[in-house]
Motif scaffolding. Structure first.
Motif, mmCIF file in Angstrom:
data_model
loop_
_atom_site.group_PDB
_atom_site.id
_atom_site.type_symbol
_atom_site.label_atom_id
_atom_site.label_comp_id
_atom_site.label_asym_id
_atom_site.label_seq_id
_atom_site.Cartn_x
_atom_site.Cartn_y
_atom_site.Cartn_z
ATOM 1 N N ILE A 145 50.147 56.637 42.082
ATOM 2 C CA ILE A 145 49.869 57.522 43.226
ATOM 3 C C ILE A 145 48.794 56.914 44.113
ATOM 4 C CG2 ILE A 145 48.871 59.752 43.878
ATOM 5 C CD1 ILE A 145 50.352 61.014 41.549
ATOM 6 N N GLU A 146 47.741 56.359 43.511
ATOM 7 C CA GLU A 146 46.686 55.732 44.312
ATOM 8 C C GLU A 146 47.220 54.527 45.077
ATOM 9 O OE1 GLU A 146 42.738 56.805 41.616
ATOM 10 O OE2 GLU A 146 43.931 55.018 41.151
ATOM 11 N N ALA A 147 48.160 53.790 44.490
ATOM 12 C CA ALA A 147 48.757 52.648 45.187
ATOM 13 C C ALA A 147 49.512 53.110 46.432
ATOM 14 C CB ALA A 147 49.690 51.887 44.248
ATOM 15 N N PHE A 148 50.257 54.205 46.303
ATOM 16 C CA PHE A 148 50.955 54.761 47.468
ATOM 17 C C PHE A 148 49.962 55.258 48.510
ATOM 18 C CE2 PHE A 148 54.851 54.873 44.935
ATOM 19 C CZ PHE A 148 55.828 54.666 45.897
ATOM 20 N N GLU A 149 48.908 55.938 48.056
ATOM 21 C CA GLU A 149 47.921 56.477 48.994
ATOM 22 C C GLU A 149 47.237 55.369 49.784
ATOM 23 O OE1 GLU A 149 46.601 60.564 46.606
ATOM 24 O OE2 GLU A 149 45.486 58.709 46.312
ATOM 25 N N ARG A 150 47.006 54.244 49.162
ATOM 26 C CA ARG A 150 46.334 53.133 49.835
ATOM 27 C C ARG A 150 47.241 52.379 50.800
ATOM 28 N NH1 ARG A 150 42.583 49.765 45.532
ATOM 29 N NH2 ARG A 150 41.426 51.528 44.649
ATOM 30 N N THR A 167 60.213 52.180 49.412
ATOM 31 C CA THR A 167 58.843 52.241 49.921
ATOM 32 C C THR A 167 57.923 51.339 49.108
ATOM 33 O OG1 THR A 167 59.214 54.531 50.616
ATOM 34 C CG2 THR A 167 56.929 53.779 50.504
ATOM 35 N N TRP A 168 58.140 51.344 47.794
ATOM 36 C CA TRP A 168 57.324 50.481 46.931
ATOM 37 C C TRP A 168 57.520 49.015 47.310
ATOM 38 C CZ3 TRP A 168 53.572 51.376 43.411
ATOM 39 C CH2 TRP A 168 53.174 50.297 42.625
ATOM 40 N N ALA A 169 58.773 48.618 47.448
ATOM 41 C CA ALA A 169 59.080 47.207 47.713
ATOM 42 C C ALA A 169 58.631 46.763 49.100
ATOM 43 C CB ALA A 169 60.573 46.958 47.541
ATOM 44 N N GLU A 170 58.742 47.649 50.078
ATOM 45 C CA GLU A 170 58.462 47.262 51.464
ATOM 46 C C GLU A 170 57.018 47.487 51.879
ATOM 47 O OE1 GLU A 170 61.252 49.425 53.820
ATOM 48 O OE2 GLU A 170 62.995 48.310 53.073
ATOM 49 N N GLN A 171 56.376 48.536 51.378
ATOM 50 C CA GLN A 171 55.049 48.892 51.862
ATOM 51 C C GLN A 171 53.930 48.692 50.841
ATOM 52 O OE1 GLN A 171 54.730 52.716 53.864
ATOM 53 N NE2 GLN A 171 56.907 52.696 54.422
ATOM 54 N N VAL A 172 54.227 48.926 49.561
ATOM 55 C CA VAL A 172 53.164 48.945 48.558
ATOM 56 C C VAL A 172 52.982 47.596 47.871
ATOM 57 C CG1 VAL A 172 52.268 50.079 46.492
ATOM 58 C CG2 VAL A 172 53.564 51.407 48.189
ATOM 59 N N GLN A 173 54.012 47.131 47.171
ATOM 60 C CA GLN A 173 53.848 45.928 46.356
ATOM 61 C C GLN A 173 53.353 44.710 47.124
ATOM 62 O OE1 GLN A 173 56.864 45.062 43.403
ATOM 63 N NE2 GLN A 173 56.505 42.867 43.561
ATOM 64 N N PRO A 174 53.837 44.435 48.337
ATOM 65 C CA PRO A 174 53.357 43.237 49.035
ATOM 66 C C PRO A 174 51.842 43.214 49.262
ATOM 67 C CG PRO A 174 55.340 44.072 50.087
ATOM 68 C CD PRO A 174 54.904 45.125 49.106
ATOM 69 N N LYS A 175 51.189 44.385 49.202
ATOM 70 C CA LYS A 175 49.757 44.455 49.467
ATOM 71 C C LYS A 175 48.909 44.516 48.192
ATOM 72 C CE LYS A 175 50.909 47.078 53.632
ATOM 73 N NZ LYS A 175 50.898 48.419 54.257
ATOM 74 N N LEU A 176 49.563 44.553 47.050
ATOM 75 C CA LEU A 176 48.821 44.697 45.797
ATOM 76 C C LEU A 176 48.224 43.365 45.343
ATOM 77 C CD1 LEU A 176 51.245 47.026 43.804
ATOM 78 C CD2 LEU A 176 49.034 47.653 44.794
ATOM 79 N N GLY A 177 46.953 43.396 44.962
ATOM 80 C CA GLY A 177 46.302 42.206 44.427
ATOM 81 C C GLY A 177 46.159 41.092 45.434
ATOM 82 N N ALA A 178 45.874 41.421 46.665
ATOM 83 C CA ALA A 178 45.808 40.400 47.715
ATOM 84 C C ALA A 178 44.760 39.330 47.400
ATOM 85 C CB ALA A 178 45.509 41.055 49.057
ATOM 86 N N ASN A 179 43.612 39.753 46.876
ATOM 87 C CA ASN A 179 42.532 38.806 46.599
ATOM 88 C C ASN A 179 42.212 38.662 45.116
ATOM 89 O OD1 ASN A 179 41.926 38.332 49.427
ATOM 90 N ND2 ASN A 179 41.125 40.431 49.446
ATOM 91 N N ARG A 180 42.425 39.742 44.376
ATOM 92 C CA ARG A 180 42.216 39.751 42.930
ATOM 93 C C ARG A 180 43.338 40.552 42.286
ATOM 94 N NH1 ARG A 180 37.899 38.969 40.081
ATOM 95 N NH2 ARG A 180 38.049 40.955 38.979
ATOM 96 N N PRO A 181 43.693 40.247 41.049
ATOM 97 C CA PRO A 181 44.757 41.024 40.404
ATOM 98 C C PRO A 181 44.394 42.499 40.314
ATOM 99 C CG PRO A 181 44.279 39.024 39.172
ATOM 100 C CD PRO A 181 43.196 39.158 40.190
#
Length: 295
Positions: A145-150, A167-181
Motif C-alpha cells: 500500500i505504501e508503494a502505491f501511495e508513493r 498500475t504496478w508494472a507501469e507506475q510503481v515497480q519502475p520507481k522502486l529502489g532507484a538509489n538503494r534496494p
C-alpha cells in the motif's frame, strides 16, 4: 564470454562461502518434476517420452522438493540451480536461468530478509561492484500500500487484478529502489501463494527491488496442509478459467506438509538479475555465457 564465466565463478564462490559460514547445507533437487507449480502467471515446459507420454515438467523452481527436505528434518538449506519457465524472454527474463533458493527452519521472513541484505553485499564485494555502499544493510522496508501511495496515481485494490498489475508494472515497480534496494512487504492475501498470512490479513510475503528490477521473492512459509490444498485447487480453477494448462497438484509435497513442516522462512533470488544489477548491465543476457539468442 570468458569474463562472464569469471564473474559468475566469483559470485557463486561468494554465495557458497556465505551459506557455509551460516551453517547451511547445499542441496540438489530434480529438474524433472511431477508438478511445476500452479501459479497462473507461470508456464512450464512439459517433457514427453518417445511414445508421447508425459513424464513431467521442467521445474520452474525447486520449492516443493526443498520444502520436503524441511519436513524431513533439514534445518538450513540452499541451492543454486537451473530453473525453466516457458514464454519468458526479454531483458530480465530467459526461459532457462539460474535460481538461488534457500530456507531456514524455525525462522521467518525477517530472518531471510537479513540473509538477503548480507548476501547481496557479500557478492557485490566479490565481483567488484560499484554499488557496495548503496547495497549496505539495512534496506528500506515498505508495504505494498505504501508503494502505491508513493508512486501511483491511486491505491488499487487487489480485487481489481488486471488494474492492480498494470498500475504496478507501469507506475510503481519502475520507481522502486532507484538509489538503494527496497523490500516490499504485506502483499494482498490473494497473492499469498505458498506464504502464510499475517495477523492483519496480508500475506507474509516480500519482494526486494533495486533500480526497478525485482530481485527476489520470499515468504514466511505456509505450513497448513488444508489451506495449501485449497489454494492449489483455486490456482487450478484460475488456470482452467484462463484457458491455460492445468498442472497436477504435487500430492507428495502435501503429504510431507501433513507430516509437519516447522515454521520457516524462504527466498528465491534471481542469480542472473543480481549479477546484472551489480555490474550495471542492461540485461541478464549480458551476464550469461549462452543466452538463448546465441544458441
Amino acid at each position: 564470454m570468458l569474463e562472464v564465466l569469471r564473474l559468475r565463478a566469483k559470485a557463486t564462490e561468494a554465495i557458497r562461502l556465505f551459506f557455509h559460514e551460516h551453517d547451511f547445507i547445499e542441496v540438489e533437487t530434480p529438474a524433472l518434476v511431477p508438478s511445476p507449480g500452479l501459479d497462473v502467471h507461470l508456464s512450464a515446459f512439459e517433457v514427453r517420452a518417445p511414445n508421447g507420454a508425459s513424464v513431467g515438467w521442467l521445474a520452474t523452481s525447486p520449492e516443493y522438493q526443498m520444502k520436503r527436505l524441511l519436513c524431513a528434518g533439514a534445518e538450513r538449506i540452499f541451492q543454486l540451480c537451473r530453473s525453466y519457465r516457458a514464454e519468458e524472454h526479454g531483458r530480465h527474463h530467459e526461459r532457462e536461468f539460474t535460481m538461488l533458493e534457500w530456507y531456514r527452519a524455525r525462522a521467518g521472513s525477517d530472518d531471510v530478509i537479513r540473509d538477503t541484505e548480507e548476501l547481496v553485499a557479500r557478492v557485490a564485494v566479490a565481483v567488484g561492484s560499484n554499488d557496495i555502499d548503496a547495497l549496505s544493510a539495512p534496506w528500506e522496508r515498505i508495504t505494498v500500500i505504501e508503494a502505491f501511495e508513493r508512486h501511483a496515481d491511486e491505491v488499487v485494490d487487489a480485487d481489481e487484478e488486471q488494474l492492480f498489475f498494470r498500475t504496478w508494472a507501469e507506475q510503481v515497480q519502475p520507481k522502486l529502489g532507484a538509489n538503494r534496494p527496497v523490500v516490499v512487504t504485506e502483499w494482498p492475501a490473494s497473492m499469498a501463494s505458498l506464504a502464510k498470512l499475517n495477523e492483519n490479513g496480508t500475506a507474509d510475503r516480500f519482494e526486494a527491488f533495486y533500480r526497478g528490477v525485482e530481485l527476489c521473492n520470499g515468504f514466511g512459509e505456509l505450513t497448513d496442509t488444508r489451506e495449501q490444498r485449497r489454494r492449489f485447487a483455486e490456482d487450478q480453477a484460475d488456470r482452467r478459467k484462463a484457458g491455460l494448462p492445468v498442472y497436477p497438484i504435487d500430492e507428495r509435497f502435501l503429504d510431507a506438509l501433513e507430516l509437519g513442516m516447522p515454521d520457516s522462512g524462504g527466498n528465491a533470488l534471481g542469480f542472473d538479475r543480481l549479477l546484472m544489477l551489480l555490474t550495471g548491465g542492461d540485461s541478464i543476457q549480458s551476464v550469461m555465457a549462452f543466452p538463448t539468442d546465441t544458441l
